[in-house]
Design a protein around this motif. Sequence first.
Motif, PDB file in Angstrom:
ATOM      1  N   LYS A  94      28.811  37.411  33.906  1.00 29.95           N
ATOM      2  CA  LYS A  94      29.719  37.556  35.040  1.00 29.95           C
ATOM      3  C   LYS A  94      30.888  36.579  35.006  1.00 29.95           C
ATOM      4  O   LYS A  94      31.713  36.568  35.917  1.00 29.95           O
ATOM      5  N   PHE A  95      30.957  35.769  33.966  1.00 28.98           N
ATOM      6  CA  PHE A  95      31.946  34.691  33.963  1.00 28.98           C
ATOM      7  C   PHE A  95      33.375  35.222  33.997  1.00 28.98           C
ATOM      8  O   PHE A  95      34.219  34.726  34.750  1.00 28.98           O
ATOM      9  N   PHE A  96      33.683  36.217  33.170  1.00 30.07           N
ATOM     10  CA  PHE A  96      35.051  36.741  33.141  1.00 30.07           C
ATOM     11  C   PHE A  96      35.434  37.315  34.502  1.00 30.07           C
ATOM     12  O   PHE A  96      36.571  37.159  34.956  1.00 30.07           O
ATOM     13  N   LEU A  97      34.483  37.963  35.147  1.00 28.46           N
ATOM     14  CA  LEU A  97      34.736  38.505  36.483  1.00 28.46           C
ATOM     15  C   LEU A  97      35.006  37.370  37.471  1.00 28.46           C
ATOM     16  O   LEU A  97      35.844  37.507  38.370  1.00 28.46           O
ATOM     17  N   SER A  98      34.314  36.259  37.305  1.00 29.87           N
ATOM     18  CA  SER A  98      34.552  35.094  38.166  1.00 29.87           C
ATOM     19  C   SER A  98      35.953  34.529  37.948  1.00 29.87           C
ATOM     20  O   SER A  98      36.597  34.070  38.895  1.00 29.87           O
ATOM     21  N   VAL A  99      36.412  34.562  36.700  1.00 30.98           N
ATOM     22  CA  VAL A  99      37.771  34.111  36.387  1.00 30.98           C
ATOM     23  C   VAL A  99      38.787  34.967  37.120  1.00 30.98           C
ATOM     24  O   VAL A  99      39.703  34.464  37.785  1.00 30.98           O
ATOM     25  N   VAL A 100      38.624  36.284  37.007  1.00 31.17           N
ATOM     26  CA  VAL A 100      39.558  37.212  37.641  1.00 31.17           C
ATOM     27  C   VAL A 100      39.515  37.059  39.163  1.00 31.17           C
ATOM     28  O   VAL A 100      40.558  37.057  39.832  1.00 31.17           O
ATOM     29  N   SER A 101      38.322  36.906  39.722  1.00 30.10           N
ATOM     30  CA  SER A 101      38.199  36.740  41.173  1.00 30.10           C
ATOM     31  C   SER A 101      38.847  35.446  41.638  1.00 30.10           C
ATOM     32  O   SER A 101      39.458  35.398  42.713  1.00 30.10           O
ATOM     33  N   SER A 102      38.727  34.387  40.838  1.00 30.27           N
ATOM     34  CA  SER A 102      39.371  33.114  41.182  1.00 30.27           C
ATOM     35  C   SER A 102      40.885  33.278  41.202  1.00 30.27           C
ATOM     36  O   SER A 102      41.574  32.719  42.066  1.00 30.27           O
ATOM     37  N   VAL A 103      41.403  34.045  40.250  1.00 34.47           N
ATOM     38  CA  VAL A 103      42.839  34.317  40.211  1.00 34.47           C
ATOM     39  C   VAL A 103      43.244  35.158  41.424  1.00 34.47           C
ATOM     40  O   VAL A 103      44.292  34.918  42.042  1.00 34.47           O
ATOM     41  N   GLN A 104      42.418  36.141  41.782  1.00 35.74           N
ATOM     42  CA  GLN A 104      42.703  36.957  42.955  1.00 35.74           C
ATOM     43  C   GLN A 104      42.821  36.101  44.207  1.00 35.74           C
ATOM     44  O   GLN A 104      43.761  36.228  44.988  1.00 35.74           O
ATOM     45  N   ILE A 105      41.837  35.234  44.410  1.00 34.87           N
ATOM     46  CA  ILE A 105      41.829  34.364  45.590  1.00 34.87           C
ATOM     47  C   ILE A 105      43.045  33.446  45.577  1.00 34.87           C
ATOM     48  O   ILE A 105      43.717  33.259  46.601  1.00 34.87           O
ATOM     49  N   SER A 106      43.336  32.886  44.417  1.00 36.65           N
ATOM     50  CA  SER A 106      44.472  31.976  44.297  1.00 36.65           C
ATOM     51  C   SER A 106      45.786  32.684  44.590  1.00 36.65           C
ATOM     52  O   SER A 106      46.692  32.101  45.192  1.00 36.65           O
ATOM     53  N   SER A 107      45.896  33.945  44.190  1.00 36.21           N
ATOM     54  CA  SER A 107      47.134  34.696  44.439  1.00 36.21           C
ATOM     55  C   SER A 107      47.376  34.892  45.931  1.00 36.21           C
ATOM     56  O   SER A 107      48.526  35.010  46.377  1.00 36.21           O
ATOM     57  N   LYS A 108      46.308  34.905  46.709  1.00 38.60           N
ATOM     58  CA  LYS A 108      46.440  35.074  48.163  1.00 38.60           C
ATOM     59  C   LYS A 108      46.902  33.793  48.853  1.00 38.60           C
ATOM     60  O   LYS A 108      47.314  33.818  50.012  1.00 38.60           O
TER      61      LYS A 108
END
Length: 309
Positions: free
Chosen positions: A121-135
């Motif tokens: 799930k690590f790559f998904l966590s990376v993408v989710s962290s970027v999503q949150i940061s973009s907000k």
Amino acid sequence: MAARAVFSSNTGEQVKPRFGEVSLDILTDILCNLNNTNKYNLEKVSGLSGCLKESRIVECVFYVCEELGLNPAVGYQAIEILERFMARYIEDLIHGQKDEGASSEDTERHEELVFQTLKQKFFLSVVSSVQISSKLDLYSNVVNNDIAMRFVQAAGRPSSKQQLLDSEILILKTLHFNVNVPNPLTYVETLLEVLGHNDGSVRVAELHQVCVRVLRFIYLQREIIYSSLLVSATGCSSPSPEQRAKFVSVSEDLMLLGVGVIAVSAFIHHSSTWEKVVEELTGITGISGRSIMEFVCVTLMHITKTTSE
């Protein structure tokens, strides 16, 4: 470049920060708050801090942000979110198993299961962290689930919208929604603002362009740069585990990183006046000129070494 047109959530050019428009009172409050936050984080620093700032992970986060057309600040914020999440999540999982009174054999089996789960799930966590940061970024459009899903699938990691949503919620809940933490670029830009206010002769906007590149280089070469700083500080080519443990507070010091980035950039941009910039930064932060210059020398050594290879 073509991929960026497909995934980008940004419809225009990235907005560059405008300096000299913040009042002195507000600027003083911001700098004071950043300084207090930095001191608090250093008091709570863990020996494992910085483990997820390994170059391959940093490069992955930067790559995701570039492909999605996001501002540099989003990447640094995402790295901070990802590291805090992973540390807290792993700690919760391990402690939860221990609290259940499991045997050592069961604990080892559980730890291996945790590792495999995180690996998947690590790559998904990376993408989710970027999503949150973009907000949290004022200059980037939000990376919604449609954009994120297209990117993840194109990267060969097919996922559903529900999985993306669950990943984002897990990060937010694990961090108790405390995700708006200062990132390195925030420190650099705030210090530049103060520097420009104190000395009008400093071309802050031009210096900022160099700072963005220098900070990126340091993050991509973080391990080797701080290892060199440790050797320089201790005078020992093979520092002891105790010395390495104590040095974590240096490698996690965002105020030191901020002044170091600006000082290196000042040397590159206009070497004849960079010592004056170092003096100003010392006056602003209280960090000794010797510490700043040591940071500059080590960083420049690796910059010139990298560019000559």
